[in-house]
Design a protein around this motif. Sequence first.
Motif: not given
Length: 944
Positions: A828-838, A851-860
């Motif tokens: 990422x760019x910037x001073x704070x890491x983006x919101x992400x759910x894993x 394994x199965x991993x769900x990575x959620x980033x807003x509407x994606x």
Amino acid sequence: MRMSSTPECSFSGCSPLDVRLRGIERATAVQRGLVLSILLVCVIGYASAAEMPVLERLLNGAKMGAHTVRRDDNRFATIQPGQPVGQTFMVSERCVEVFRIAVWQAFWHESWQPDEVLVMTLWDSPEKRFSYGRCAIPYARRMWEGAVPMFTLEAKVQPGRRYYFELTVETEPLRPAVVPREWTLSGERPGFAGGDRVLAGIGIAQDDYPDGTAFVGGVAQDYDLWFEIHEIHQVERDQLYEEAFRPFNLDYPPLHPVREAVQRRDWDEAVRRLVAHFESREDLLPPELREPRYDPEFDTREADLAAEGKVLLPDGTTVDLGPQWNHYTLWPERGGVGLTRAGLRRPLAAGYARTGNEKYARAFSQMLYHFFLQCPSPLKAGVWKPDQKIPGAPPPGLAGGSIWAALAIGARLGHGLSYYGRFVRSPNFPLEIRAAFLFNLAEMAEVLERMEAGGNWETQMADTLVELGQVYPEFQGANRWLQQGVQRLIQNALETVHPDGVLGEPTTGYHLLVMARYRNLIAQSRQLNIQIPPEMIALTEKMHEYVMYSTLPDGTLPIWGDGNPPMYPDMLPQAADLFGREDFRYVGTGGKQGKPPARTSFGFPHGGFFYMRNSWQPDSHYMGIRCGPHGSHGHWDQLSVIVASYGNPLLIDPGIHIYGTPEAQELMHTRSHNTVTVGERRTHSGGVLESWVTGSRFDYFAGRTEGYEWLTEVKHYRRVWFLKPGGDFGGFWLIRDDVLGAGEHDAQLWFRFARVAVRADETRKAVWTETDGGNLLVQPVEAGDLRLTLTQGIAVPPGVHRLTEVPVARYERQGSLPLSFTSLLLPYRGTSPPAVKASSLRVAPGGAGVYAVWVEMGTRAFLLCGDEVGSAREPVVRTVTLPDRTEVQWRARGAVLEFHRQGGRWRPRSLVGVQALEVRHQGRTLWRQQTAQERVELELTSRP
């Protein structure tokens, strides 16, 4: 008897060269030129050696006399008060002087106290009626290469007689000048009541010496010590010079004046003409090299210490080589190079070139005199027979150790007359020493051509022979060296380079070193009128291809193994001309010229390196993965990764420190790399590739280790997905680590960062960087029982270029195997890491590594799935329920589905997969094939 605190020997404190230099110093400036021209005519006597001029003393070097061969690793003698340790021996029928005696002594043994001195005395017999000489080594100079101290005696003896040397221990008050260096570093002096004159660790031989035996306390023993007697033989003057001039091609026209003098046996004139010839070669000694120029800004500290026989170390402390400029001196940070190459020649030459101070010239001459005297050619010394192959790394003692190692003499030959040339105008650089220098070049070349070694040692040896053959037509062996060097370089390339162009030694620095030698040979082939096999040309081109694909977005090269930053692909433009590769030119010029490589990600499965990137722009993401055979100069780094986010290197390889130091051992360890350890053990051997797939949307890697030290049945499996950026998607990596085996274990996952700010969230167990450029979030997917420690480790990081502390994230999980780690690496760019759910999703049926991993980033969102590891079975259908309660079934080694939110549902948009047979969502078939497809990339919105 009270001993001096420097190594004292029975011979005169000043050498004949010292006498000569003092005479020159007393001469007037007008007289100095005359003195220099008649140096060889003067004959200076030796106080305790055979009477001969300085040069003849150096030409008549020590020969191997009586000795034992193999040391018993389990038996040692101990010196005690009233119980000296000694050995009887016979000198040869030609011996007129016992120059030196070598023994073995464990200098690190705690019995050697700082006020104790190890003394050797040469006697007529164990009855000790007559002493021929003695030499003492104090505690401050106890450390010798290979634990082989050598006692210089220069004792005149009778040929063919038996003698006896004895070791005793004496004590002396310490003076500030010889305070042990470890006290200087620590600022402490351990309390002790004084030495007890007990010294353990005297080496005993395995083999039997037939003409003598060991003695302890005057009593004969049933064993021998490990020892070497270094003899000086009676040799006629003509024989000395005939042997010295033998390597020179006196039929070479510029040497005809030398030949005339040799034929007349006018050795003084022959020496003068030989030196005059070499000094007339402006290609070897350009005019600007010969004239000192005063520089008021020059820091003379290192040169001043060198003039006193002292080595200045990086920490500001010094190592005193003693009055004989002992080049076999050992110190903890010496490493493999020490004084074997430029050594003290470099600072002394720099000091004279920048000041013109004659003390540096006097020191240079004295240093060379003792160097040639104490380190004679092992071939001429009789250690090796003329037709015998010589190991590239000889043992210590008269065999030469590191001083006569292939790389050391290759480096000194490569320096040629560069340091010599700085002193050409000095009256304190006597003709005898100049001549000895030239004769030594021939000695080193004759040793080098008989040496054999492997890997980059052989490369450098062969390359030096090629260079010698071109630069020095004055030598008889020039054409032979050239042809031998060419053939050895060709054979070396065919034997040491993997089919994919990666050097067998898995380290960038040595890859570059070896590659440069091959490239130069190919470039010179027309000029040298030699044919290079197409196989070598193809391998060398592939070596450059490896460099191209390994280049990081910031234009530097990854380190891997024994090497330190910075390294650059600046040789690629030259290779572009040689091989007609415009992609080489593009990467080598940072995109200013040429055209980009056809591919972004590339793997080298034979050498064991894999590189992921999304573009050739300087803000690209980048990951390098190590998985392949272990080799010399490689580290225990299997399955380690290095990562750059938006071009900024953040997860790094640690580099290396001085060989042999604890820091170097730590940097080589598995825990110093971005991979997994079990019980903090290092990996057992190499890595095994299981899958490498690249595409336009993704890259995929899978590999495993071959176990850990003392745990070869425990395997680490690593799988990496790289989902490449596109549009408003910035891309990320998912790393899945599985540790398989049996029993209870603790496993550690390591991330070593560049020297940047790193923050941690103890709740999520996440760590992230804070820089002005690209940043990286490391987010564990299953953080429940995970322990995170954010600490400091050592490395030589980019931009610092020295050993320093860097942030290290250590994750640990404990329990019965199998254990796993699943990590999201989000650039990422910037001073704070983006919101992400894993989060981890339950899979049925399960299995080791499934394994199965769900990575959620807003509407994606992304579903990343992996099949079991450690099994060769064909994948079975597995089912996972998504957060919106829909189901996905897959039958593949790995698959990734991208979803976009529409209302309350997640709709699949794209599919990528590895060895995929079938993927379905809510009963709808997204992909199906009868045979597994190695790579699947599918835009689902385009399907009817």
